[in-house]
Design a protein around this motif. Structure first.
Motif, PDB file in Angstrom:
ATOM      1  N   THR A  56     -37.702-108.906 -74.305  1.00 26.93           N
ATOM      2  CA  THR A  56     -37.350-106.995 -74.215  1.00 26.93           C
ATOM      3  C   THR A  56     -36.432-106.848 -75.492  1.00 26.93           C
ATOM      4  OG1 THR A  56     -34.819-107.524 -72.621  1.00 26.93           O
ATOM      5  CG2 THR A  56     -37.650-106.768 -71.403  1.00 26.93           C
ATOM      6  N   ARG A  57     -36.246-106.128 -75.982  1.00 27.19           N
ATOM      7  CA  ARG A  57     -35.085-105.558 -76.828  1.00 27.19           C
ATOM      8  C   ARG A  57     -33.955-105.596 -77.122  1.00 27.19           C
ATOM      9  NH1 ARG A  57     -38.848-101.466 -79.952  1.00 27.19           N
ATOM     10  NH2 ARG A  57     -39.230-100.313 -77.931  1.00 27.19           N
ATOM     11  N   ARG A  58     -33.850-104.457 -75.735  1.00 18.90           N
ATOM     12  CA  ARG A  58     -32.070-104.088 -75.543  1.00 18.90           C
ATOM     13  C   ARG A  58     -31.834-104.714 -73.856  1.00 18.90           C
ATOM     14  NH1 ARG A  58     -32.717-100.590 -72.020  1.00 18.90           N
ATOM     15  NH2 ARG A  58     -34.438 -99.480 -71.754  1.00 18.90           N
ATOM     16  N   LEU A  59     -32.302-104.798 -73.183  1.00 17.33           N
ATOM     17  CA  LEU A  59     -32.346-104.496 -71.600  1.00 17.33           C
ATOM     18  C   LEU A  59     -30.916-105.854 -71.747  1.00 17.33           C
ATOM     19  CD1 LEU A  59     -35.692-105.552 -69.442  1.00 17.33           C
ATOM     20  CD2 LEU A  59     -33.777-103.199 -69.655  1.00 17.33           C
ATOM     21  N   ARG A  60     -29.946-105.605 -71.092  1.00 21.97           N
ATOM     22  CA  ARG A  60     -29.355-107.131 -70.675  1.00 21.97           C
ATOM     23  C   ARG A  60     -29.725-107.236 -69.218  1.00 21.97           C
ATOM     24  NH1 ARG A  60     -24.247-106.837 -72.698  1.00 21.97           N
ATOM     25  NH2 ARG A  60     -23.617-107.747 -71.264  1.00 21.97           N
ATOM     26  N   VAL A  61     -28.840-108.822 -69.503  1.00 20.81           N
ATOM     27  CA  VAL A  61     -29.589-109.468 -67.776  1.00 20.81           C
ATOM     28  C   VAL A  61     -28.474-110.029 -67.504  1.00 20.81           C
ATOM     29  CG1 VAL A  61     -31.380-109.488 -69.426  1.00 20.81           C
ATOM     30  CG2 VAL A  61     -29.398-111.279 -69.746  1.00 20.81           C
ATOM     31  N   GLY A  62     -28.688-109.993 -66.091  1.00 22.17           N
ATOM     32  CA  GLY A  62     -27.423-110.847 -64.984  1.00 22.17           C
ATOM     33  C   GLY A  62     -27.641-110.898 -64.130  1.00 22.17           C
ATOM     34  N   THR A  63     -26.492-111.625 -63.679  1.00 25.36           N
ATOM     35  CA  THR A  63     -26.720-112.072 -61.749  1.00 25.36           C
ATOM     36  C   THR A  63     -26.221-111.221 -61.010  1.00 25.36           C
ATOM     37  OG1 THR A  63     -24.617-113.758 -62.309  1.00 25.36           O
ATOM     38  CG2 THR A  63     -26.610-114.576 -62.543  1.00 25.36           C
ATOM     39  N   LEU A  64     -27.043-111.369 -59.943  1.00 26.11           N
ATOM     40  CA  LEU A  64     -26.631-110.587 -58.780  1.00 26.11           C
ATOM     41  C   LEU A  64     -27.037-111.461 -57.656  1.00 26.11           C
ATOM     42  CD1 LEU A  64     -25.031-107.668 -58.754  1.00 26.11           C
ATOM     43  CD2 LEU A  64     -27.263-106.553 -57.779  1.00 26.11           C
ATOM     44  N   VAL A  65     -25.873-111.435 -57.161  1.00 24.86           N
ATOM     45  CA  VAL A  65     -24.756-112.328 -57.571  1.00 24.86           C
ATOM     46  C   VAL A  65     -24.815-113.828 -57.317  1.00 24.86           C
ATOM     47  CG1 VAL A  65     -23.353-110.680 -57.062  1.00 24.86           C
ATOM     48  CG2 VAL A  65     -23.072-112.507 -55.277  1.00 24.86           C
ATOM     49  N   LEU A  66     -24.685-114.632 -57.831  1.00 26.50           N
ATOM     50  CA  LEU A  66     -24.293-115.832 -58.071  1.00 26.50           C
ATOM     51  C   LEU A  66     -24.080-116.596 -57.031  1.00 26.50           C
ATOM     52  CD1 LEU A  66     -23.484-118.113 -61.247  1.00 26.50           C
ATOM     53  CD2 LEU A  66     -25.777-117.806 -60.333  1.00 26.50           C
ATOM     54  N   ASN A  67     -24.153-117.158 -55.797  1.00 25.14           N
ATOM     55  CA  ASN A  67     -23.667-118.007 -54.778  1.00 25.14           C
ATOM     56  C   ASN A  67     -22.246-119.518 -55.238  1.00 25.14           C
ATOM     57  OD1 ASN A  67     -23.664-118.495 -51.916  1.00 25.14           O
ATOM     58  ND2 ASN A  67     -25.833-118.651 -51.914  1.00 25.14           N
ATOM     59  N   VAL A  68     -21.605-118.807 -55.931  1.00 24.07           N
ATOM     60  CA  VAL A  68     -20.064-119.695 -56.213  1.00 24.07           C
ATOM     61  C   VAL A  68     -20.551-121.034 -55.413  1.00 24.07           C
ATOM     62  CG1 VAL A  68     -18.123-119.995 -56.381  1.00 24.07           C
ATOM     63  CG2 VAL A  68     -18.879-117.947 -57.301  1.00 24.07           C
ATOM     64  N   PRO A  69     -19.923-121.422 -53.946  1.00 24.80           N
ATOM     65  CA  PRO A  69     -20.506-122.340 -53.293  1.00 24.80           C
ATOM     66  C   PRO A  69     -21.613-123.925 -54.444  1.00 24.80           C
ATOM     67  CG  PRO A  69     -19.499-121.050 -51.960  1.00 24.80           C
ATOM     68  CD  PRO A  69     -20.547-119.820 -52.924  1.00 24.80           C
ATOM     69  N   PHE A  70     -22.372-122.688 -54.651  1.00 25.35           N
ATOM     70  CA  PHE A  70     -23.445-123.887 -54.904  1.00 25.35           C
ATOM     71  C   PHE A  70     -23.244-124.430 -56.646  1.00 25.35           C
ATOM     72  CE2 PHE A  70     -27.342-121.571 -53.172  1.00 25.35           C
ATOM     73  CZ  PHE A  70     -26.946-122.012 -51.462  1.00 25.35           C
ATOM     74  N   TRP A  71     -22.103-124.258 -57.109  1.00 26.42           N
ATOM     75  CA  TRP A  71     -21.809-124.201 -58.649  1.00 26.42           C
ATOM     76  C   TRP A  71     -20.611-125.080 -58.352  1.00 26.42           C
ATOM     77  CZ3 TRP A  71     -25.181-123.474 -62.066  1.00 26.42           C
ATOM     78  CH2 TRP A  71     -26.486-122.706 -62.090  1.00 26.42           C
ATOM     79  N   ASN A  72     -20.506-126.419 -59.326  1.00 27.23           N
ATOM     80  CA  ASN A  72     -19.219-126.635 -60.005  1.00 27.23           C
ATOM     81  C   ASN A  72     -18.944-125.774 -60.822  1.00 27.23           C
ATOM     82  OD1 ASN A  72     -18.316-128.453 -63.006  1.00 27.23           O
ATOM     83  ND2 ASN A  72     -17.828-129.643 -60.597  1.00 27.23           N
ATOM     84  N   PRO A  73     -17.702-125.799 -61.018  1.00 24.50           N
ATOM     85  CA  PRO A  73     -16.798-124.867 -62.251  1.00 24.50           C
ATOM     86  C   PRO A  73     -17.750-124.775 -63.981  1.00 24.50           C
ATOM     87  CG  PRO A  73     -15.497-124.564 -60.778  1.00 24.50           C
ATOM     88  CD  PRO A  73     -16.659-126.263 -60.085  1.00 24.50           C
ATOM     89  N   ALA A  74     -17.747-126.224 -63.999  1.00 29.00           N
ATOM     90  CA  ALA A  74     -17.702-126.941 -65.614  1.00 29.00           C
ATOM     91  C   ALA A  74     -18.860-126.708 -65.644  1.00 29.00           C
ATOM     92  CB  ALA A  74     -17.190-128.211 -65.816  1.00 29.00           C
TER      93      ALA A  74
END
Length: 317
Positions: A56-74
């Motif tokens: 696309t040309r202008r669509l913004r993209v995002g996460t809704l929402v990330l499951n934080v305990p799945f992720w290492n912050p770094a």
């Protein structure tokens, strides 16, 4: 914020071509953002977002929402920075504490009490801000200098105190809304609440009064920054019909009268039932009552909501 934005969730796709066509159709309809969720059994979020931005040309993209305990912050910071760069600064980062126990079990990730998961969310927001603010890792300074490599950082300087992409925090609990009020650029109220006395992940539709109270609670925690927050609603159902009452009664029979009585479906800010004009008017009433200016629908309702998006734009001029 008073301007209205509309978006949709990617629930799945059969082929690359199908995905690309859907993104481009959403852009033609006037949608603003395409979101990817973070659940097992559906596509991984960050590749989806890069592909959507490329299509696309202008669509913004995002996460809704990330499951934080799945992720290492770094490692999450690396994903976020890479995605923000590759999408040309079009990323919005949504974070949540997680609520589906079975996903943790399937992934082999320990399921912790809600308080611990909320603490993890708060810590991750803090750690991401710190990682986005630093000019790369000091251990790599010599390597970067020898190869003339830039440090990997987000393009945007909006969220996380001005060092990263806009931050979305979603949830309905006191603790998550406190985190959202304190740090989020967008506060997302999902509209579904954990059913009391039921296993984790058993949800019910919230009442308008509950939603109003939750928005007020988050705004109070935000204090002076409340008027700078964008208030987001995740719409659960969109049905075009000439007879709202008959359709609501039909839906109640399908989903069960205890969880979704017709009166609740017709009053809920997270359910749109009616003609295009009626649904557009409801969106505008919701802005007045709850402050919602950012709407997301699940992928299957993308086409159904399109006429509402168009009508709201016409009304707003």
């Amino acid at each position: 914020m008073t301007g209205l934005r509309f978006s949709y969730n990617v629930d799945g796709f059969a082929t690359r071509e199908d995905f690309v066509e859907t993104c481009r159709r959403a852009e033609r309809y006037g949608y603003d953002t395409v979101f990817a969720a973070d659940h097992l059994g559906i596509p991984a979020p960050f590749p989806v977002l890069v592909a959507a931005a490329e299509a696309t040309r202008r669509l913004r993209v995002g996460t809704l929402v990330l499951n934080v305990p799945f992720w290492n912050p770094a490692l999450l910071a690396r994903e976020v920075a890479t995605t923000d760069v590759l999408t040309g600064g079009r990323l919005e980062l949504g974070l949540g504490a997680g609520h589906m126990k079975w996903e943790f079990d399937e992934a082999g990730i320990p399921w912790q009490p809600f308080g611990a998961r909320a603490d993890r969310l708060a810590e991750t927001v803090e750690q991401l801000g710190r990682l986005f603010a630093q000019d790369g890792y000091p251990q790599q300074e010599e390597l970067r200098a020898s190869r003339d490599l830039p440090a990997l950082r987000p393009v945007q300087r909006h969220g996380f105190g001005g060092v990263g992409p806009p931050l979305i925090v979603g949830g309905t609990s006191d603790r998550v809304l406190e985190i959202a009020g304190r740090s989020a650029d967008v506060v997302s109220v999902p509209g579904i609440f954990q059913a009391e006395g039921q296993p984790p992940g058993t949800m019910r539709l919230g009442t308008p009064e509950e939603v109003e109270e939750r928005v007020r609670y988050a705004a109070e925690r935000a204090g002076r920054r409340a008027d700078r927050i964008e208030w987001h609603a995740l719409v659960q159902l969109v049905v075009h019909t000439e007879d709202r009452r008959a359709t609501a009664e039909q839906l109640t029979r399908r989903y069960g009268p205890e969880s979704t009585p017709p009166e609740l479906l017709l009053r809920s800010p997270f359910v749109l039932i009616g003609t295009t004009e009626q649904m557009a008017e409801q969106v505008l009433r919701n802005r007045e009552r709850y402050g919602f200016t950012y709407y997301t629908v699940h992928g299957p309702y993308l086409d159904t909501l399109a006429t509402v998006v168009e009508r709201v734009r016409e009304i707003e001029g």
